[in-house]
Design a protein around this motif. Structure first.
Motif, short mmCIF file in Angstrom:
data_model
loop_
_atom_site.label_atom_id
_atom_site.label_comp_id
_atom_site.label_asym_id
_atom_site.label_seq_id
_atom_site.Cartn_x
_atom_site.Cartn_y
_atom_site.Cartn_z
N TRP A 39 16.28 24.11 26.43
CA TRP A 39 16.14 24.95 27.63
C TRP A 39 17.48 25.14 28.34
O TRP A 39 17.76 26.22 28.86
CB TRP A 39 15.10 24.35 28.57
CG TRP A 39 13.68 24.61 28.17
CD1 TRP A 39 12.69 23.71 27.94
CD2 TRP A 39 13.09 25.90 27.93
NE1 TRP A 39 11.53 24.34 27.57
CE2 TRP A 39 11.75 25.69 27.57
CE3 TRP A 39 13.57 27.21 28.00
CZ2 TRP A 39 10.87 26.74 27.26
CZ3 TRP A 39 12.70 28.26 27.69
CH2 TRP A 39 11.38 28.02 27.33
N LEU A 43 19.00 28.84 28.96
CA LEU A 43 19.38 29.33 30.29
C LEU A 43 20.84 29.73 30.37
O LEU A 43 21.31 30.18 31.42
CB LEU A 43 19.06 28.26 31.34
CG LEU A 43 17.57 27.95 31.54
CD1 LEU A 43 17.38 26.82 32.54
CD2 LEU A 43 16.82 29.19 32.01
N THR A 124 9.53 22.32 35.08
CA THR A 124 10.77 21.97 34.39
C THR A 124 11.79 23.09 34.50
O THR A 124 12.96 22.86 34.85
CB THR A 124 10.49 21.67 32.90
OG1 THR A 124 9.78 20.43 32.81
CG2 THR A 124 11.79 21.56 32.10
N LEU A 125 11.38 24.32 34.19
CA LEU A 125 12.32 25.44 34.24
C LEU A 125 12.80 25.72 35.66
O LEU A 125 13.97 26.06 35.88
CB LEU A 125 11.68 26.69 33.64
CG LEU A 125 11.66 26.73 32.11
CD1 LEU A 125 10.90 27.96 31.61
CD2 LEU A 125 13.08 26.74 31.55
N THR A 126 11.90 25.57 36.63
CA THR A 126 12.29 25.78 38.03
C THR A 126 13.36 24.78 38.44
O THR A 126 14.38 25.15 39.05
CB THR A 126 11.07 25.65 38.95
OG1 THR A 126 10.11 26.67 38.62
CG2 THR A 126 11.47 25.82 40.41
N GLY A 129 16.67 25.35 36.59
CA GLY A 129 17.32 26.52 37.17
C GLY A 129 18.04 26.19 38.46
O GLY A 129 19.16 26.66 38.71
N ALA A 138 16.13 31.37 35.21
CA ALA A 138 15.03 30.49 34.83
C ALA A 138 13.68 31.17 35.09
O ALA A 138 12.75 31.05 34.29
CB ALA A 138 15.11 29.18 35.59
N LEU A 142 10.92 32.03 32.18
CA LEU A 142 9.55 31.55 32.29
C LEU A 142 8.55 32.71 32.18
O LEU A 142 7.53 32.60 31.49
CB LEU A 142 9.35 30.81 33.61
CG LEU A 142 7.93 30.31 33.89
CD1 LEU A 142 7.46 29.34 32.82
CD2 LEU A 142 7.86 29.66 35.28
N TYR A 145 8.29 33.85 28.60
CA TYR A 145 7.60 32.83 27.81
C TYR A 145 6.09 32.95 28.01
O TYR A 145 5.31 32.91 27.05
CB TYR A 145 8.09 31.45 28.24
CG TYR A 145 7.76 30.31 27.29
CD1 TYR A 145 8.65 29.95 26.28
CD2 TYR A 145 6.60 29.57 27.44
CE1 TYR A 145 8.38 28.88 25.44
CE2 TYR A 145 6.32 28.50 26.60
CZ TYR A 145 7.22 28.16 25.60
OH TYR A 145 6.94 27.10 24.76
N PRO A 270 11.54 26.13 23.82
CA PRO A 270 11.74 27.57 23.59
C PRO A 270 11.23 28.07 22.25
O PRO A 270 10.87 29.24 22.11
CB PRO A 270 13.26 27.74 23.68
CG PRO A 270 13.75 26.55 24.42
CD PRO A 270 12.82 25.44 24.09
#
Length: 295
Positions: A39, A43, A124-126, A129, A138, A142, A145, A270
């Motif tokens: 990830w 990013l 996680t992505l938040t 980011g 991010a 998301l 995805y 990913p």
């Protein structure tokens, strides 16, 4: 007096928020988790990584970074030598005394969820980011995805409307050892179900399984993944060590599907949408009428 106190509190809160915003972003990252490493790359921040664990195998360029060992058996010395600003990992990261030693040395430790769960992925992505200073990127990653997972779900719904859901067994093996069958509440079960199958294993977690039990389950599809071997070599080793598998419907119909074991580590990564598409094609080899192509 009350107004003055409120203004004082507001000013203090503003100063605290500004101080947080002014805090420099961590520039030297160490990642203890394959999905998390992927990830960071997705990013656009691969250049921040100065070390990764042994589950971080994708993309290929990560193999050129210094290794910090296996995520559950980290060494403080190796990590300290890389002078990281931050160590990111999941709740599987350890052991605790090593993490305590790293924190005492001033290294920021951040733990994220290893659950195969869309909300866990969103969190996680938040957070990644925010820590990378790439929050808009991010959010877009998301959203893309989630769209891919939605298209996958639609394809599976079309296929299941026309054909029975296949009974699937996922075996995690290592040459020379008995395979581990993926049971309930595992990332493997999440993968099986989202690809359109039904997990035949009823136990919790991963459990070693005998040849007799393998034959009794009689799966229609076997997903095999090996930490040492790949492709046909892994399939042949599995059949040689577990001859009872040859009597299963999966063997008779030639429905053995390979899977990269790193896809099962550290939560949703990913590459999972592509893996789901490949598994779905194996579960339902003839396109269902009206179904859209896999994502």
């Amino acid at each position: 007096m009350r107004l003055s106190a409120c203004l004082t509190g507001l000013c203090a809160s503003l100063v605290f928020s500004l101080s947080l915003a002014a805090e420099p972003l961590p520039q030297r990252w160490v990642s203890a988790g394959g999905s998390l490493s992927e990830w960071v790359v997705a990013l656009g921040a691969e250049d921040r990584l100065v070390g990764v664990d042994t589950t971080s195998q994708h993309p290929e360029s990560l193999k050129g970074l210094p290794s910090i060992g296996y995520q559950r058996q980290l060494s403080a010395e190796g990590i300290l030598a890389l002078r990281p600003d931050i160590l990111v990992g999941t709740e599987e990261m350890g052991p605790p005394p090593v993490l305590a030693q790293l924190e005492a040395a001033g290294i920021r430790i951040e733990r994220l969820s290893a659950k195969a769960d869309e909300q866990a992925l969103a969190d996680t992505l938040t957070r990644l980011g925010e820590w990378l200073g790439l929050a808009p990127r991010a959010a877009q990653v998301l959203a893309d995805y989630r769209q891919r997972l939605q298209r996958q779900a639609q394809w599976v719904a079309h296929a299941q409307a026309e054909r029975p859901t296949p009974r699937v067994l996922l075996l995690l093996g290592h040459a020379g050892d008995r395979p581990m069958a993926a049971g309930k509440d595992t990332s493997a079960e999440w993968l099986i179900e989202r690809a359109g199958g039904r997990n035949v294993s009823e136990h919790q977690g991963y459990k070693a399984i005998s040849s007799e039990a393998l034959a009794a389950l009689d799966p229609e599809v076997v997903i095999f993944t090996d930490r040492a071997l790949q492709g046909d070599a892994a399939r042949q080793a599995l059949l040689k060590q577990n001859p009872a598998l040859a009597a299963t419907r999966a063997a008779r119909e030639g429905r053995f599907l390979p899977l990269d074991p790193t896809l099962l580590v550290g939560g949703l990564g990913p590459r999972l949408p592509d893996a789901l598409a490949a598994l779905s094609a194996g579960f339902y080899p003839k396109p269902a009428s009206g179904a859209r192509p896999l994502p």
